[in-house]
Design a protein around this motif. Structure first.
Motif, PDB file in Angstrom:
ATOM      1  N   SER A  54       0.857  -1.186   0.000  1.00 20.09           N
ATOM      2  CA  SER A  54       0.000   0.000   0.000  1.00 20.09           C
ATOM      3  C   SER A  54       0.891   1.232   0.000  1.00 20.09           C
ATOM      4  O   SER A  54       2.084   1.159   0.310  1.00 20.09           O
ATOM      5  CB  SER A  54      -0.917   0.008   1.225  1.00 20.09           C
ATOM      6  OG  SER A  54      -0.139   0.063   2.409  1.00 20.09           O
ATOM      7  N   GLY A  65      -3.803   4.153  -0.727  1.00 24.47           N
ATOM      8  CA  GLY A  65      -4.487   3.033  -1.358  1.00 24.47           C
ATOM      9  C   GLY A  65      -3.539   1.882  -1.629  1.00 24.47           C
ATOM     10  O   GLY A  65      -2.384   1.874  -1.192  1.00 24.47           O
ATOM     11  N   PHE A  79      -5.967   4.331  -5.612  1.00 22.03           N
ATOM     12  CA  PHE A  79      -6.280   5.202  -4.492  1.00 22.03           C
ATOM     13  C   PHE A  79      -7.681   4.949  -3.956  1.00 22.03           C
ATOM     14  O   PHE A  79      -8.617   4.662  -4.704  1.00 22.03           O
ATOM     15  CB  PHE A  79      -6.110   6.672  -4.881  1.00 22.03           C
ATOM     16  CG  PHE A  79      -4.677   7.061  -5.063  1.00 22.03           C
ATOM     17  CD1 PHE A  79      -3.768   6.944  -4.024  1.00 22.03           C
ATOM     18  CD2 PHE A  79      -4.219   7.519  -6.280  1.00 22.03           C
ATOM     19  CE1 PHE A  79      -2.437   7.283  -4.191  1.00 22.03           C
ATOM     20  CE2 PHE A  79      -2.895   7.872  -6.454  1.00 22.03           C
ATOM     21  CZ  PHE A  79      -1.997   7.753  -5.410  1.00 22.03           C
ATOM     22  N   SER A  80      -7.821   5.050  -2.639  1.00 23.87           N
ATOM     23  CA  SER A  80      -9.094   4.774  -1.985  1.00 23.87           C
ATOM     24  C   SER A  80     -10.098   5.909  -2.164  1.00 23.87           C
ATOM     25  O   SER A  80     -11.294   5.693  -2.006  1.00 23.87           O
ATOM     26  CB  SER A  80      -8.868   4.490  -0.490  1.00 23.87           C
ATOM     27  OG  SER A  80      -8.236   5.583   0.125  1.00 23.87           O
TER      28      SER A  80
END
Length: 128
Positions: A54, A65, A79-80
Motif C-alpha cells: 500500500s 491506497g 487510491f481509496s
C-alpha cells in the motif's frame, strides 16, 4: 475533448495489455516497505498488508491506497478516494538489492497538471 479522452482511455488500455505481471517483482514485498522522502513533497509510506503493498502520502489525507503489481518493479496505485489520478510507482534498486529511489508517473496521458507525480523522486528516509 472527447477525442482526447478516448485516446487517453485507449492508451491506458494498451499499456495494461502490454504489461507482464508475471515478470517481477525483484524483491519480496517486505523489501519495498519503508518511509521515503522527496525534497519538495515530504514523505510517503509504503506498507504491507498480507501479501499486498500500500502507499500513503503522509501530508495528503485521503491520498492512500493499494499498490497493484504491473511488471518488474513497477506497481499501479489504486487510491481509496474516488477521482484521485492513479499513477505508476517504479522502484529503482541499488546493486545490493535495496531500494535506491521511487519515481512516479500518472497512468493517464491526459492527467491534469496538478497530478505532477513525475516531479517526485523519493529516496529512503533513513539515508542521507
Amino acid at each position: 475533448m472527447r477525442q482526447e479522452e478516448a485516446e487517453a482511455r485507449q492508451a491506458v488500455a494498451t499499456s495494461t495489455k502490454a504489461s507482464h505481471p508475471g515478470q517481477g517483482p525483484s524483491l519480496p514485498m517486505a523489501g519495498y516497505v519503508g518511509v521515503y522522502k522527496d525534497p519538495w513533497y515530504g514523505t510517503i509510506t509504503i506498507g504491507k498488508t498480507g501479501n499486498a503493498l500500500s502507499i500513503r502520502f503522509d501530508r495528503s489525507p485521503g491520498l492512500d491506497g493499494a499498490l497493484e503489481h504491473v511488471q518488474h518493479d513497477t506497481f499501479r496505485t489504486r487510491f481509496s478516494t474516488p477521482g484521485y489520478e492513479d499513477a505508476y510507482v517504479t522502484f529503482a534498486l541499488k546493486p545490493d538489492g535495496r531500494v535506491d529511489r521511487i519515481s512516479m508517473k500518472a497512468v493517464s496521458p491526459v492527467a491534469d497538471f496538478s497530478w505532477d507525480y513525475q516531479d517526485l523522486q523519493f529516496t529512503p528516509a533513513g539515508e542521507p
